[in-house]
Design a protein around this motif. Structure first.
Motif, PDB file in Angstrom:
ATOM      1  N   LEU A 182       3.705  10.568  11.370  1.00 38.60           N
ATOM      2  CA  LEU A 182       2.364  10.611  10.492  1.00 38.60           C
ATOM      3  C   LEU A 182       2.670  10.586  12.531  1.00 38.60           C
ATOM      4  O   LEU A 182       2.035  11.209  13.234  1.00 38.60           O
ATOM      5  CB  LEU A 182       1.791   9.853  10.073  1.00 38.60           C
ATOM      6  N   ARG A 183       2.400   9.603  13.230  1.00 31.31           N
ATOM      7  CA  ARG A 183       2.182   8.970  14.466  1.00 31.31           C
ATOM      8  C   ARG A 183       2.977  10.024  15.288  1.00 31.31           C
ATOM      9  O   ARG A 183       2.044  10.514  15.891  1.00 31.31           O
ATOM     10  CB  ARG A 183       3.228   7.606  14.433  1.00 31.31           C
ATOM     11  N   LEU A 212       7.010 -15.037  -4.331  1.00 33.20           N
ATOM     12  CA  LEU A 212       7.829 -15.805  -3.715  1.00 33.20           C
ATOM     13  C   LEU A 212       8.734 -17.107  -3.893  1.00 33.20           C
ATOM     14  O   LEU A 212       9.909 -17.031  -3.142  1.00 33.20           O
ATOM     15  CB  LEU A 212       7.393 -15.950  -2.360  1.00 33.20           C
ATOM     16  N   MET A 240       0.982 -14.510  -5.208  1.00 31.86           N
ATOM     17  CA  MET A 240       2.018 -13.567  -3.737  1.00 31.86           C
ATOM     18  C   MET A 240       2.569 -15.021  -3.526  1.00 31.86           C
ATOM     19  O   MET A 240       4.282 -15.146  -3.816  1.00 31.86           O
ATOM     20  CB  MET A 240       1.476 -13.341  -2.630  1.00 31.86           C
ATOM     21  N   GLY A 241       1.939 -16.092  -2.986  1.00 29.52           N
ATOM     22  CA  GLY A 241       2.943 -17.154  -2.583  1.00 29.52           C
ATOM     23  C   GLY A 241       4.050 -17.970  -4.223  1.00 29.52           C
ATOM     24  O   GLY A 241       5.023 -17.878  -3.532  1.00 29.52           O
ATOM     25  N   PHE A 281       7.153  -1.318   1.497  1.00 23.46           N
ATOM     26  CA  PHE A 281       6.767  -1.370   2.568  1.00 23.46           C
ATOM     27  C   PHE A 281       7.578  -0.911   3.590  1.00 23.46           C
ATOM     28  O   PHE A 281       7.022   0.389   4.594  1.00 23.46           O
ATOM     29  CB  PHE A 281       7.444  -3.374   3.318  1.00 23.46           C
ATOM     30  N   LEU A 321       4.450   6.679   7.970  1.00 29.63           N
ATOM     31  CA  LEU A 321       2.782   6.929   8.951  1.00 29.63           C
ATOM     32  C   LEU A 321       4.104   6.499  10.617  1.00 29.63           C
ATOM     33  O   LEU A 321       3.297   6.904  11.485  1.00 29.63           O
ATOM     34  CB  LEU A 321       2.768   4.648   8.648  1.00 29.63           C
ATOM     35  N   TYR A 323       9.566  -9.011  -5.003  1.00 30.46           N
ATOM     36  CA  TYR A 323       9.551  -8.829  -3.762  1.00 30.46           C
ATOM     37  C   TYR A 323      10.612  -7.363  -3.450  1.00 30.46           C
ATOM     38  O   TYR A 323       9.956  -7.016  -2.364  1.00 30.46           O
ATOM     39  CB  TYR A 323      10.085  -9.934  -3.624  1.00 30.46           C
ATOM     40  N   LEU A 345      -3.591 -14.348  -2.684  1.00 27.94           N
ATOM     41  CA  LEU A 345      -3.157 -15.105  -1.849  1.00 27.94           C
ATOM     42  C   LEU A 345      -1.432 -16.036  -3.108  1.00 27.94           C
ATOM     43  O   LEU A 345      -0.551 -15.966  -2.959  1.00 27.94           O
ATOM     44  CB  LEU A 345      -3.070 -15.414  -1.376  1.00 27.94           C
ATOM     45  N   THR A 368       1.447  14.003  14.910  1.00 24.41           N
ATOM     46  CA  THR A 368       0.447  13.219  15.194  1.00 24.41           C
ATOM     47  C   THR A 368       0.047  13.584  17.319  1.00 24.41           C
ATOM     48  O   THR A 368      -0.469  14.224  17.463  1.00 24.41           O
ATOM     49  CB  THR A 368      -0.629  12.331  15.111  1.00 24.41           C
ATOM     50  N   SER A 409     -10.914  16.103   3.425  1.00 24.07           N
ATOM     51  CA  SER A 409     -11.174  15.759   4.670  1.00 24.07           C
ATOM     52  C   SER A 409     -11.155  17.747   5.353  1.00 24.07           C
ATOM     53  O   SER A 409     -11.238  17.910   6.818  1.00 24.07           O
ATOM     54  CB  SER A 409      -9.185  15.561   4.971  1.00 24.07           C
ATOM     55  N   PRO A 458      -3.505  14.762   8.730  1.00 27.26           N
ATOM     56  CA  PRO A 458      -3.227  13.117   8.571  1.00 27.26           C
ATOM     57  C   PRO A 458      -3.323  12.326   7.087  1.00 27.26           C
ATOM     58  O   PRO A 458      -3.402  11.262   6.303  1.00 27.26           O
ATOM     59  CB  PRO A 458      -4.779  12.398   9.980  1.00 27.26           C
ATOM     60  N   LEU A 515       6.503   2.482   6.235  1.00 22.86           N
ATOM     61  CA  LEU A 515       6.489   2.745   8.077  1.00 22.86           C
ATOM     62  C   LEU A 515       7.177   3.560   8.002  1.00 22.86           C
ATOM     63  O   LEU A 515       6.812   4.230   8.767  1.00 22.86           O
ATOM     64  CB  LEU A 515       7.547   1.981   8.076  1.00 22.86           C
TER      65      LEU A 515
END
Lengths: 432, 299
Positions: free
Chosen positions: B291-292, B37, B33-34, B281, B288, B274, B30, B295, B184, B217, B285
């Motif tokens: 995938l959603r 930033l 990271m801070g 990031f 995911l 960053y 943390l 599924t 899996s 998955p 997204l």
């Protein structure tokens, strides 16, 4: 198996975590200078290079001798590759990890300009000024102040395998010019003495800057003009790069040169796989060591060949020892620096690196020992050196020039085009 | 005593047990990271600087308008896609092999884990020597086997070097991918395969119609994990090529390192770090979300 999903709450938690993290640095404690002047036993950390110049074994032996003389000072050395040295100094500076560091001649503007090195001007003995090789003093100076003591003179020397040259029927005197070197290389290749007669340290690293600087100097070029703006993209700078490219295209230079550092060049030369190379003085001792070399007694050092205008400088690669401004024991650190850079200590370990003291060159250890041919050549070469740009943003500038030179050598970008693009970037960096 | 009362009594103990790891996370995750930033909005050009000017988003706009930075983004994307595809393809085949009931399977499974267990710094150094243009083992082997006449420079050109370094990364990480997929695979019941076989499905059809869909998955998780890791690649580049030749392997992480530590442009380096996080990031997204959707389609 259920699929992971992202809820709004989770998504929001990311910026919230970052926000919380951003608040934390507010608790940071600013650095304070913590000089310990108790005079008690001192424990010093020193940062050295594990590559050219003095070997790790030599440095450890020097430190053991220092400890015998100063039992109250214990030194813990750290050895890193040259490529890691600068960044380790920078990263460790806020924590004050190192008391004594080895610095390259291109760094004083940056490191002293950012107050990382201790100003030792007033600690200098007046007699040193006249006895230390002038070319090396510049490597520890910034704006007229001294920030260390030179430890290795480091002119990038010209070496050739005399036995191979003889087999090719080439006169050694013809190696006095770069044109003559090309002709000799053609003869070596034509007579199949060696496939690629020339080998260089042209990897994407500082080593490339040294070789380019040497050729740029020989072709009458310069890195910066009198106003401090880029000047390597015109005249000699372009001619030098075009010359480098031609030797690769003709197969005179080993194609792998664009991947090699000085240590690799040393190995190639010592294995007898190339006849001519530029390298630091340490290559001479290893080339004559039967455990490491197949060319014992065959390698000759010489003055750097001259370019079309008669200039034959060597790249200045001198290095010095500095006390960090964050050292808690600057006096003890200075004692270590003066011991290691002292003439007696340097003469004792002159096998791998020659001393920085002019008077040492009269000592029989150097004039009559196995290093005598190197001593004679290097002493003369130290009178003619070419400097890399002395700017505070040296690393950023160097990266731009390295990229441009590699772009020409590796992908064939025309020399003028590659260097012009780099010059524009360099002017932006220097102008910042 | 109510459950709530028990929880309240256990709270100090829970906090005491969590404290060591919280302190470590605070200190090594943390806080950096801070700090990074904050630095990205300042003008920090020295490791010993005490006061900083606030420059807002200037560092970000400088980077985003720099063609050199976008070149590193493109290289990083190529590296990530290539190494992830190789890892997934080879990892899938490897997992399929490791899932077979054959004698001595434990030996093969142990062998596969070896490359992954090797520290990256050791593996990268090993490959640096294997690929060395003058005295590399690969050249020696191929020359002695009569497959090469002269030594080759395996990382000679900038693009070639990027793909070779990506292959080294794939060599290092494919075992992890294989093990994740194997775990899996082992959850798929034999009865499904037996029923498919009775219906006349051959091995390839069973692999494509049963194994692959049921592994989706796990594949998504592997994709996310490996994309994040590949995007951050640094150590292999630092050891093998140091960003060269001709900047061909200067990825975002290496560029960040050069700016921050070699050039002491800490704010530019922080902004680059960053931006790397932002790219990762967004990619995560997208994965995911895909995938959603898939599924839901299976249900």
């Amino acid at each position: 198996m259920s699929a992971p999903s992202i809820s709004r709450r989770r998504l929001l938690s990311v910026p919230l975590t970052l926000g919380a993290a951003a608040v934390l640095p507010g608790c940071a404690v600013p650095r304070v200078d913590r000089i310990d002047d108790s005079g008690g036993p001192a424990r010093l950390n020193a940062l050295f290079m594990k590559q050219a110049s003095y070997s790790e074994e030599d440095v450890r032996a020097m430190l053991a001798s220092f400890h015998e003389l100063h039992p109250d000072i214990t030194v813990r050395p750290t050895f890193v590759a040259f490529e890691a040295l600068h960044d380790k100094i920078v990263v460790s500076a806020p924590a004050g990890t190192y008391d004594v560091v080895l610095i390259d001649c291109t760094w004083p503007a940056e490191l002293a300009g950012k107050n990382m090195l201790l100003d030792v001007t007033d600690r200098y003995d007046p007699a040193w000024q006249a006895d230390i090789l002038a070319g090396t003093l510049g490597g520890v100076s910034y704006r007229g102040r001294r920030y260390g003591v030179p430890w290795s003179p480091g002119a990038k020397m010209f070496f050739y395998n005399a036995e191979m040259i003889k087999r090719a029927g080439v006169e050694e005197t013809s190696l006095a010019t770069w044109d003559g070197v090309v002709e000799a290389a053609r003869a070596l290749k034509a007579k199949r003495v060696v496939e690629h007669p020339l080998v260089w340290s042209w990897a994407h690293a500082e080593a490339l800057m040294c070789d380019y600087a040497q050729l740029l100097g020989a072709f009458d070029g310069r890195f910066l003009d009198e106003n401090g703006r880029a000047a390597f993209h015109t005249g000699g700078g372009v001619r030098a790069l075009e010359w480098m490219r031609r030797t690769l295209e003709e197969g005179l230079s080993a194609p792998s040169s664009v991947k090699l550092l000085e240590d690799d060049v040393k190995k190639v030369v010592c294995q007898g796989a190339a006849a001519i190379a530029l390298n630091w003085d340490y290559m001479y001792a290893e080339a004559n060591d039967p455990k490491q070399s197949k060319i014992v007694g065959r390698l000759k050092p010489a003055l750097a060949p001259k370019g079309p205008t008669g200039k034959g400088p060597a790249a200045n690669g001198s290095m010095g020892l500095s006390v960090m401004a964050t050292s808690r024991r600057p006096d003890a650190a200075w004692q270590l620096v003066t011991y290691l850079t002292g003439k007696e200590n340097q003469l004792r370990y002159a096998r791998n690196t020659l001393p920085v003291w002019k008077s040492a060159y009269r000592d029989p250890v150097l004039t009559t020992g196995p290093q005598a041919p190197l001593v004679a050549a290097e002493q003369a070469q130290l009178e003619s050196l070419v400097e890399r740009p002395a700017v505070a943003q040296y690393n950023a500038v160097s990266q731009q020039i390295q990229a441009a030179v590699q772009s020409c050598l590796v992908t064939g970008t025309p020399a003028a085009q590659a260097l012009a693009a780099a010059a524009a970037r360099v002017n932006e960096i220097i102008g910042d | 005593m109510t459950a709530q009362g028990r929880n309240e009594r256990q709270w100090p103990l829970a906090l005491a047990l969590l404290a060591p790891s919280l302190i470590v996370v605070l200190g090594v995750v943390l806080y950096p990271m801070g700090r990074t930033l904050v630095l990205s909005f300042l003008d920090a050009t020295s490791a010993l600087q005490d006061a900083f000017d606030f420059v807002g988003l200037d560092n970000y706009t400088e980077l985003l308008s720099d063609s050199g930075f976008w070149a590193t983004v493109r290289r990083t994307a190529v590296f990530t896609v290539f190494s992830t595809v190789v890892e997934l393809g080879v990892g899938m085949l490897l997992a399929q092999f490791l899932n077979q009931r054959i004698r001595g399977q434990w030996f093969f499974r142990s062998l596969v884990v070896l490359a992954w267990a090797l520290p990256t710094i050791v593996g990268a150094n090993m490959w640096r020597w294997i690929l060395h243009p003058e005295y590399g083992a690969l050249n020696g082997l191929l020359t002695q086997a009569g497959l090469l006449d002269t030594y080759q420079d395996w990382i000679g050109g900038p693009q070639q070097a990027l793909f070779v370094v990506a292959l080294v990364d794939a060599w290092k990480t494919t075992p992890l991918v294989a093990i994740l997929l194997l775990a899996s695979m082992q959850t798929i019941g034999d009865d499904v395969y037996e029923a498919a076989a009775m219906d006349g499905a051959g091995p390839v059809r069973r692999f494509l119609s049963i194994t692959v869909p049921m592994l989706k998955p796990a594949i998504a998780i592997v994709l996310v994990l490996r994309t994040i890791e590949a995007f951050k690649v640094f150590d292999i580049i630092y050891i093998i090529t140091r960003g060269g030749p001709d900047s061909g392997t200067t990825t975002m992480a290496f560029y960040t390192y050069l700016q921050a530590f070699s050039n002491q442009q800490f704010s530019i380096g922080s902004a680059a770090a960053y931006l790397t996080v932002l790219f990762i990031f967004v990619l995560s997204l997208v994965y995911l979300r895909m995938l959603r959707t898939e599924t839901k389609g299976l249900v």
